[in-house]
Design a protein around this motif. Structure first.
Motif, mmCIF file in Angstrom:
data_model
loop_
_atom_site.group_PDB
_atom_site.id
_atom_site.type_symbol
_atom_site.label_atom_id
_atom_site.label_comp_id
_atom_site.label_asym_id
_atom_site.label_seq_id
_atom_site.Cartn_x
_atom_site.Cartn_y
_atom_site.Cartn_z
ATOM 1 N N SER A 85 -64.941 -78.532 -69.696
ATOM 2 C CA SER A 85 -65.536 -78.903 -70.648
ATOM 3 C C SER A 85 -66.087 -80.390 -70.147
ATOM 4 O O SER A 85 -65.679 -81.078 -69.352
ATOM 5 N N LYS A 86 -67.295 -80.752 -70.681
ATOM 6 C CA LYS A 86 -67.664 -82.195 -70.698
ATOM 7 C C LYS A 86 -66.511 -83.280 -71.435
ATOM 8 O O LYS A 86 -66.035 -82.696 -72.641
ATOM 9 N N VAL A 87 -66.256 -84.227 -71.059
ATOM 10 C CA VAL A 87 -65.540 -85.194 -71.884
ATOM 11 C C VAL A 87 -66.645 -86.529 -72.325
ATOM 12 O O VAL A 87 -67.267 -86.894 -71.390
ATOM 13 N N ARG A 88 -66.152 -87.217 -73.255
ATOM 14 C CA ARG A 88 -66.781 -88.559 -73.798
ATOM 15 C C ARG A 88 -65.468 -89.635 -73.654
ATOM 16 O O ARG A 88 -64.428 -89.212 -74.320
ATOM 17 N N VAL A 89 -65.692 -90.627 -72.842
ATOM 18 C CA VAL A 89 -64.724 -91.503 -72.759
ATOM 19 C C VAL A 89 -65.266 -92.789 -73.389
ATOM 20 O O VAL A 89 -66.381 -93.249 -73.394
ATOM 21 N N LEU A 90 -64.366 -93.475 -74.525
ATOM 22 C CA LEU A 90 -64.621 -94.695 -75.025
ATOM 23 C C LEU A 90 -63.599 -95.856 -74.464
ATOM 24 O O LEU A 90 -62.374 -95.632 -74.545
ATOM 25 N N ILE A 91 -64.035 -96.954 -73.922
ATOM 26 C CA ILE A 91 -63.418 -98.137 -73.765
ATOM 27 C C ILE A 91 -63.571 -99.014 -74.422
ATOM 28 O O ILE A 91 -64.619 -99.347 -74.785
ATOM 29 N N GLU A 92 -62.476 -99.660 -75.031
ATOM 30 C CA GLU A 92 -62.588 -100.807 -75.716
ATOM 31 C C GLU A 92 -62.223 -102.358 -74.787
ATOM 32 O O GLU A 92 -60.966 -101.935 -74.435
ATOM 33 N N SER A 93 -62.814 -103.068 -74.633
ATOM 34 C CA SER A 93 -62.509 -104.179 -73.879
ATOM 35 C C SER A 93 -62.408 -105.416 -74.607
ATOM 36 O O SER A 93 -63.066 -105.699 -75.616
ATOM 37 N N PRO A 127 -55.341 -92.582 -62.401
ATOM 38 C CA PRO A 127 -56.495 -92.868 -61.641
ATOM 39 C C PRO A 127 -57.293 -93.776 -62.254
ATOM 40 O O PRO A 127 -57.978 -94.726 -61.609
ATOM 41 N N VAL A 128 -57.416 -93.811 -63.588
ATOM 42 C CA VAL A 128 -58.603 -94.836 -64.258
ATOM 43 C C VAL A 128 -57.910 -96.109 -64.059
ATOM 44 O O VAL A 128 -58.463 -97.096 -63.803
ATOM 45 N N ASN A 129 -56.670 -96.203 -64.336
ATOM 46 C CA ASN A 129 -55.941 -97.725 -64.192
ATOM 47 C C ASN A 129 -55.952 -98.340 -62.844
ATOM 48 O O ASN A 129 -56.447 -99.334 -62.641
ATOM 49 N N ALA A 130 -56.001 -97.433 -61.838
ATOM 50 C CA ALA A 130 -56.088 -97.551 -60.396
ATOM 51 C C ALA A 130 -57.465 -98.208 -60.214
ATOM 52 O O ALA A 130 -57.805 -99.187 -59.444
ATOM 53 N N LEU A 131 -58.662 -97.241 -60.800
ATOM 54 C CA LEU A 131 -59.970 -97.741 -60.451
ATOM 55 C C LEU A 131 -60.207 -99.029 -61.207
ATOM 56 O O LEU A 131 -60.948 -100.069 -60.615
ATOM 57 N N ASP A 132 -59.621 -99.283 -62.471
ATOM 58 C CA ASP A 132 -59.885 -100.719 -63.076
ATOM 59 C C ASP A 132 -59.179 -101.837 -62.103
ATOM 60 O O ASP A 132 -59.941 -102.864 -62.059
ATOM 61 N N THR A 144 -67.732 -99.578 -74.682
ATOM 62 C CA THR A 144 -68.526 -99.007 -73.819
ATOM 63 C C THR A 144 -67.983 -97.497 -73.858
ATOM 64 O O THR A 144 -67.003 -96.842 -74.140
ATOM 65 N N ILE A 145 -69.268 -96.634 -73.208
ATOM 66 C CA ILE A 145 -69.119 -95.136 -73.293
ATOM 67 C C ILE A 145 -69.295 -94.594 -71.841
ATOM 68 O O ILE A 145 -70.371 -95.375 -71.125
ATOM 69 N N GLY A 146 -68.952 -93.439 -71.547
ATOM 70 C CA GLY A 146 -69.144 -92.706 -70.243
ATOM 71 C C GLY A 146 -69.091 -91.290 -70.691
ATOM 72 O O GLY A 146 -68.120 -90.746 -71.480
ATOM 73 N N VAL A 147 -70.011 -90.411 -70.322
ATOM 74 C CA VAL A 147 -69.956 -88.981 -70.529
ATOM 75 C C VAL A 147 -69.967 -88.403 -69.180
ATOM 76 O O VAL A 147 -70.811 -88.480 -68.196
ATOM 77 N N LEU A 168 -68.030 -94.506 -65.485
ATOM 78 C CA LEU A 168 -69.300 -95.147 -66.186
ATOM 79 C C LEU A 168 -68.918 -96.018 -67.409
ATOM 80 O O LEU A 168 -69.685 -97.111 -67.476
ATOM 81 N N ALA A 169 -67.962 -95.829 -68.142
ATOM 82 C CA ALA A 169 -67.472 -96.682 -69.246
ATOM 83 C C ALA A 169 -66.935 -98.068 -68.903
ATOM 84 O O ALA A 169 -67.423 -98.984 -69.555
ATOM 85 N N LEU A 170 -66.241 -97.951 -67.847
ATOM 86 C CA LEU A 170 -65.654 -99.060 -67.162
ATOM 87 C C LEU A 170 -66.598 -100.035 -66.650
ATOM 88 O O LEU A 170 -66.702 -101.230 -66.820
ATOM 89 N N VAL A 171 -67.652 -99.737 -65.844
ATOM 90 C CA VAL A 171 -68.615 -100.467 -65.358
ATOM 91 C C VAL A 171 -69.746 -100.929 -66.536
ATOM 92 O O VAL A 171 -69.626 -102.024 -66.465
ATOM 93 N N ASP A 172 -69.712 -100.329 -67.440
ATOM 94 C CA ASP A 172 -70.740 -100.909 -68.595
ATOM 95 C C ASP A 172 -69.959 -102.001 -69.178
ATOM 96 O O ASP A 172 -70.460 -103.092 -69.510
ATOM 97 N N SER A 173 -68.519 -101.613 -69.218
ATOM 98 C CA SER A 173 -67.590 -103.099 -69.942
ATOM 99 C C SER A 173 -67.564 -104.166 -69.177
ATOM 100 O O SER A 173 -67.939 -105.391 -69.647
ATOM 101 N N VAL A 174 -67.788 -104.080 -67.782
ATOM 102 C CA VAL A 174 -67.817 -105.152 -66.971
ATOM 103 C C VAL A 174 -69.045 -105.706 -66.819
ATOM 104 O O VAL A 174 -69.150 -107.165 -66.808
ATOM 105 N N GLN A 175 -70.066 -105.013 -66.625
ATOM 106 C CA GLN A 175 -71.579 -105.366 -66.547
ATOM 107 C C GLN A 175 -71.781 -106.040 -68.100
ATOM 108 O O GLN A 175 -72.393 -107.115 -67.811
#
Length: 541
Positions: A477-485, A437-442, A494-497, A507-514
């Motif tokens: 549980s909540k999760v924290r996602v860290l993406i390095e671009s 799913p994450v790769n498909a969104l990307d 960037t980060i998303g929680v 959220l992390a993906l959008v921050d990375s592109v923005q």
């Protein structure tokens, strides 16, 4: 005039005995060049004859034009009952073409009788014959007195007799080895002083880090009379590693006023440390003294306020001296000083008395309470600052996304994402398949944006990490996602929680592109979607 301490680097030999550390011949040659540029006096390349890789290294290293370093080989004293000139290992050292060699021999009577299984007298003959043979061949000889400190504490008379035998045979240096790494600094100091009063030959020190005092032991030895320090860059080595020459050099030269390298070369330490970590495919410890990313990182607001006025309040040296830099972290512990420092770093004009500043600090603390950690995602934090202190407009807005996951009768999974975006006053709907799913969104996001922002093609996700924040909640549980671009030149995180892993990833993906578009704003023409944003009443978050 500062006293000279000679550096003997054994990263290429002792360092590769560390778990998970392996270097090809090409890797070794690259490191040799860097060590030579630093000004290391001796570089131990390996053990000739022990394996084909080391023999190839000694053949190829002779073609390098080194300006400072002397390549050395490593080996042992002759075998029991074999003449030195007939010993295969000693012959391989001669054939390697080196001008200097380090050979180890036993100096602990227990090791002689139980490990070598020979007599104390035969061991002394092995030392004398081997050192004498190599000196006769014109080599500079460093005798590594293996297990010396344990041997000295067990039988001082024999340990001294062993190194005196090497001295009489012509050894240029005798390196006292704390092979098991269990000796403490006060013991090192006392024993080295004793040894220096008994012999005239130059003394070196070789410490292992099993007691986590290898660097301290090396410093104590130098203060007690040793003038050669053996160790490895970044402290690589068997078991718990060897003395870290990075820290040894910095401490000796900056704290104890000895000369190891030319002063200007100290600035190469951080880059050298990172380079060797990279070549060895090892993760660089963030908290590595002097050269680590966190070595001069400040988090507490009071600390930051003091450091900005007088760095010496919380820094033992200026980070630039060793090629490092000061960093200020943003967290729930942050104060106005942290924010001012980061804003200045990014060229934002921020008034500490401004209500927006106080509001931003409160937002940061709330976000951290939710699970955000901006010290690991500075791109997301810069976006937060930008949105707080400028007339920010999103480069695109999300209306919705849908994800479809299908498994067929052959147990094959397929994932498709559909996204509806508003980009430059236009509505676009895009579908894309991906590996999950994450790769498909990307894939769908970049597919929809590339027609408006072609430079998006340059960026890609280089790392993706997920951490569960509260394991007791299990799947809720909540999760924290860290993406390095990266775009091949720069990297940003960037980060998303969220309690939903897909949303956190989005959220992390959008921050990375923005963030990427913000950094390249001068390369694109923008038509901000103000009207559409108002009519939709939606945002990317």
């Amino acid at each position: 005039m500062r006293e000279q301490v000679f550096l003997y680097d054994t990263t290429l030999r002792d360092g590769t005995q560390g778990e998970g550390v392996s270097l090809s011949v090409d890797d070794k040659l690259k490191i040799v060049k860097k060590l030579d540029q630093l000004g290391v006096h001796y570089i131990e390349g390996g053990w000739p004859g022990s394996n084909p890789k080391d023999m190839e290294f000694f053949e190829r290293v002779q073609k390098l034009e080194l300006s400072h370093s002397r390549i050395t080989a490593f080996g042992s004293t002759r075998k029991i009952g074999v003449k030195a000139e007939e010993d295969e290992n000693l012959q391989k050292i001669i054939e390697s073409g080196v001008k200097a060699v380090a050979i180890f021999g036993k100096t602990w009577d227990f090791q002689v009788e139980e490990a070598l299984r020979t007599t104390l007298e035969e061991n002394l003959l092995m030392i004398a014959d081997s050192v004498g043979f190599l000196k006769h061949k014109g080599l500079e000889v460093i005798f590594d007195a293996e297990h010396f400190f344990d041997g000295f504490k067990h039988n001082r008379e024999y340990a001294l007799k062993a190194i005196m035998t090497a001295e009489k045979a012509g050894a240029d240096y005798i390196a006292l080895c704390d092979t098991n790494g269990g000796t403490l600094p006060y013991e090192i100091a006392e024993i080295v002083k004793d040894v220096c009063s008994q012999v005239k030959v130059n003394i070196g020190i070789h410490c292992h880090n099993d007691g986590e005092v290898a660097v301290a032991n090396s410093l104590a030895a130098v203060q007690s009379g040793a003038r050669q320090v053996q160790g490895t860059m970044n402290g690589y080595g068997e078991r718990c590693g060897n003395a870290n020459l990075i820290s040894v050099i910095a401490n000796l030269q900056l704290k104890l006023n000895y000369q190891c390298v030319i002063d200007d070369k100290l600035k190469k330490l951080t880059a050298l440390s990172k380079y060797i970590h990279e070549i060895a495919n090892q993760a660089a410890p963030s908290n590595q003294p002097f050269v680590g990313r966190s070595a001069f990182a400040h988090k507490g607001g009071i600390h930051v306020s003091a450091v900005l006025r007088h760095p010496e309040t919380y820094e033992h040296i200026m980070p630039e001296v060793v090629g490092n830099k000061r960093r200020v972290l943003i967290s729930e512990l942050s104060g106005q000083s942290n924010l001012m420092f980061k804003a200045k770093e990014w060229n934002y004009s921020v008034d500490s008395k401004n209500s927006s500043s106080k509001k931003l600090l409160e937002t940061i603390k709330e976000k951290e309470h939710e699970g955000y950690q901006y010290e690991a995602a500075e791109a997301s934090f810069e976006l937060l600052v930008k949105k707080s202190f400028s007339n920010w407009q999103d480069y695109f807005l999300l209306d919705y996304y849908k994800i479809f996951i299908e498994k067929n009768s052959n147990e094959v999974f397929s994932t498709e994402a559909v996204i509806k975006l508003c980009v430059q006053n236009e509505m676009v709907i895009i579908a894309a398949e991906g590996n999950g799913p994450v790769n498909a969104l990307d894939q769908a996001l970049r597919k929809g944006l590339e027609q408006f922002y072609p430079l998006i093609k340059k960026m890609y996700l280089s790392d993706y990490k997920v951490r569960v924040l509260d394991e007791t909640e299990a799947t809720a549980s909540k999760v924290r996602v860290l993406i390095e671009s990266s775009d091949g030149e720069d990297k940003w995180s960037t980060i998303g929680v969220s309690g939903n892993i897909i949303k956190a990833s989005w959220l992390a993906l959008v921050d990375s592109v923005q963030y990427y578009l913000m950094k390249h704003e001068n390369e694109i023409e923008l038509v901000y979607p103000k009207k559409v944003e108002n009519s939709l009443g939606v945002s990317n978050h």
